[in-house]
Design a protein around this motif. Structure first.
Motif, PDB file in Angstrom:
ATOM      1  N   THR A  79       0.811  -1.215   0.000  1.00 35.32           N
ATOM      2  CA  THR A  79       0.000   0.000   0.000  1.00 35.32           C
ATOM      3  C   THR A  79       0.844   1.264   0.000  1.00 35.32           C
ATOM      4  N   SER A  80       2.092   1.167   0.476  1.00 34.09           N
ATOM      5  CA  SER A  80       2.983   2.328   0.435  1.00 34.09           C
ATOM      6  C   SER A  80       4.420   1.889   0.672  1.00 34.09           C
ATOM      7  N   CYS A  81       5.346   2.735   0.244  1.00 33.93           N
ATOM      8  CA  CYS A  81       6.762   2.506   0.551  1.00 33.93           C
ATOM      9  C   CYS A  81       7.464   3.856   0.540  1.00 33.93           C
ATOM     10  N   PHE A  96       6.217  -1.212  -6.802  1.00 31.84           N
ATOM     11  CA  PHE A  96       5.801  -1.949  -5.608  1.00 31.84           C
ATOM     12  C   PHE A  96       4.307  -1.781  -5.297  1.00 31.84           C
ATOM     13  N   ILE A  97       3.848  -0.543  -5.276  1.00 30.37           N
ATOM     14  CA  ILE A  97       2.491  -0.250  -4.798  1.00 30.37           C
ATOM     15  C   ILE A  97       1.431  -0.907  -5.683  1.00 30.37           C
ATOM     16  N   GLY A  98       0.484  -1.580  -5.021  1.00 30.49           N
ATOM     17  CA  GLY A  98      -0.607  -2.247  -5.731  1.00 30.49           C
ATOM     18  C   GLY A  98      -0.302  -3.681  -6.091  1.00 30.49           C
ATOM     19  N   LYS A  99       0.933  -4.122  -5.847  1.00 27.19           N
ATOM     20  CA  LYS A  99       1.314  -5.492  -6.177  1.00 27.19           C
ATOM     21  C   LYS A  99       1.410  -6.345  -4.916  1.00 27.19           C
ATOM     22  N   HIS A 100       1.245  -7.645  -5.088  1.00 25.75           N
ATOM     23  CA  HIS A 100       1.452  -8.554  -3.967  1.00 25.75           C
ATOM     24  C   HIS A 100       2.943  -8.566  -3.650  1.00 25.75           C
ATOM     25  N   PHE A 101       3.269  -8.564  -2.351  1.00 28.58           N
ATOM     26  CA  PHE A 101       4.678  -8.430  -1.957  1.00 28.58           C
ATOM     27  C   PHE A 101       5.558  -9.512  -2.582  1.00 28.58           C
ATOM     28  N   ALA A 102       4.992 -10.724  -2.793  1.00 30.12           N
ATOM     29  CA  ALA A 102       5.773 -11.834  -3.346  1.00 30.12           C
ATOM     30  C   ALA A 102       6.127 -11.612  -4.812  1.00 30.12           C
ATOM     31  N   LYS A 103       5.440 -10.645  -5.467  1.00 29.16           N
ATOM     32  CA  LYS A 103       5.685 -10.397  -6.891  1.00 29.16           C
ATOM     33  C   LYS A 103       6.392  -9.075  -7.135  1.00 29.16           C
ATOM     34  N   THR A 104       6.881  -8.456  -6.050  1.00 27.11           N
ATOM     35  CA  THR A 104       7.578  -7.184  -6.215  1.00 27.11           C
ATOM     36  C   THR A 104       8.990  -7.413  -6.754  1.00 27.11           C
TER      37      THR A 104
END
Length: 203
Positions: A79-81, A96-104
């Motif tokens: 949601t943010s970084c 990053f934002i809007g993506k699943h963390f495993a696919k960043t």
């Protein structure tokens, strides 16, 4: 007129904020009465200003932090970084934002179970020690990150996670160098007596 806001002075010369709704009634097609509903909103405005200042303070701390900060929804969506994440990885927030963390970008598949294990423990309220992960930046260089996870709550309900990432690549390289020098002769590069004693104790 709806929600007309103005400032007025009380008998004690105190300035207060007020909101007015102004209307009228008709009688025989003519305006017979004007109605003014007044509401003192001074405390409401003070509360809103306090929240705004708090949000600005948090935003400044978030953006200027020397540690990378990533927030996730409970479903694992970023949601943010902050800017530090961009500096560490080389990727813009859009990566990053809007993506699943495993696919960043920069994520290593073998580290995903570490995150999932940490999320599960944090949801149960267990304190966890930071863990190390491997990251690949935009230039393709391998970095070592130290990660901590905390849960985010609203009204006693877990809404997501906050991940803190610290780049410890230089620290780890220095530790390896120190360890190498402590077990090797500086001139020849051969193992020294300290290494012999260490190995003897281990065996």
């Amino acid at each position: 007129v709806k929600d007309y806001k103005f400032v007025y002075r009380t008998k004690n010369k105190e300035l207060r904020n007020c909101k007015a709704n102004i209307g009228f009634t008709k009688k025989n097609g003519k305006i017979s009465e004007i109605q003014v509903i007044l509401k003192d909103i001074t405390e409401q405005i003070k509360a809103e200003d306090s929240i705004k200042r708090s949000e600005e303070k948090y935003r400044n701390l978030f953006e200027t932090s020397p540690v990378g900060i990533v927030t996730l929804s409970r479903a694992g969506i970023v949601t943010s970084c902050n800017k530090r994440v961009q500096k560490i990885s080389g990727y813009s927030p859009e990566g990053f934002i809007g993506k699943h963390f495993a696919k960043t970008k920069g994520m290593i598949l073998k580290d995903i179970p570490k995150y999932l294990k940490m999320f599960s423990a944090v949801l149960k309220g267990k304190e966890q020690k930071p863990f190390e992960v491997t990251l690949i930046d935009k230039k393709g260089e391998i970095l070592i990150g130290e990660v901590s996870v905390a849960r985010m709550e609203k009204e006693n309900r877990v809404t997501g996670f906050q991940i803190l990432i610290r780049d410890v690549t230089e620290q780890k390289d220095a530790e390896k160098r120190i360890k190498y020098l402590s077990f090797h002769d500086n001139l020849t590069g051969l193992y020294n007596r300290a290494y012999f004693d260490e190995e003897l104790q281990r065996f």
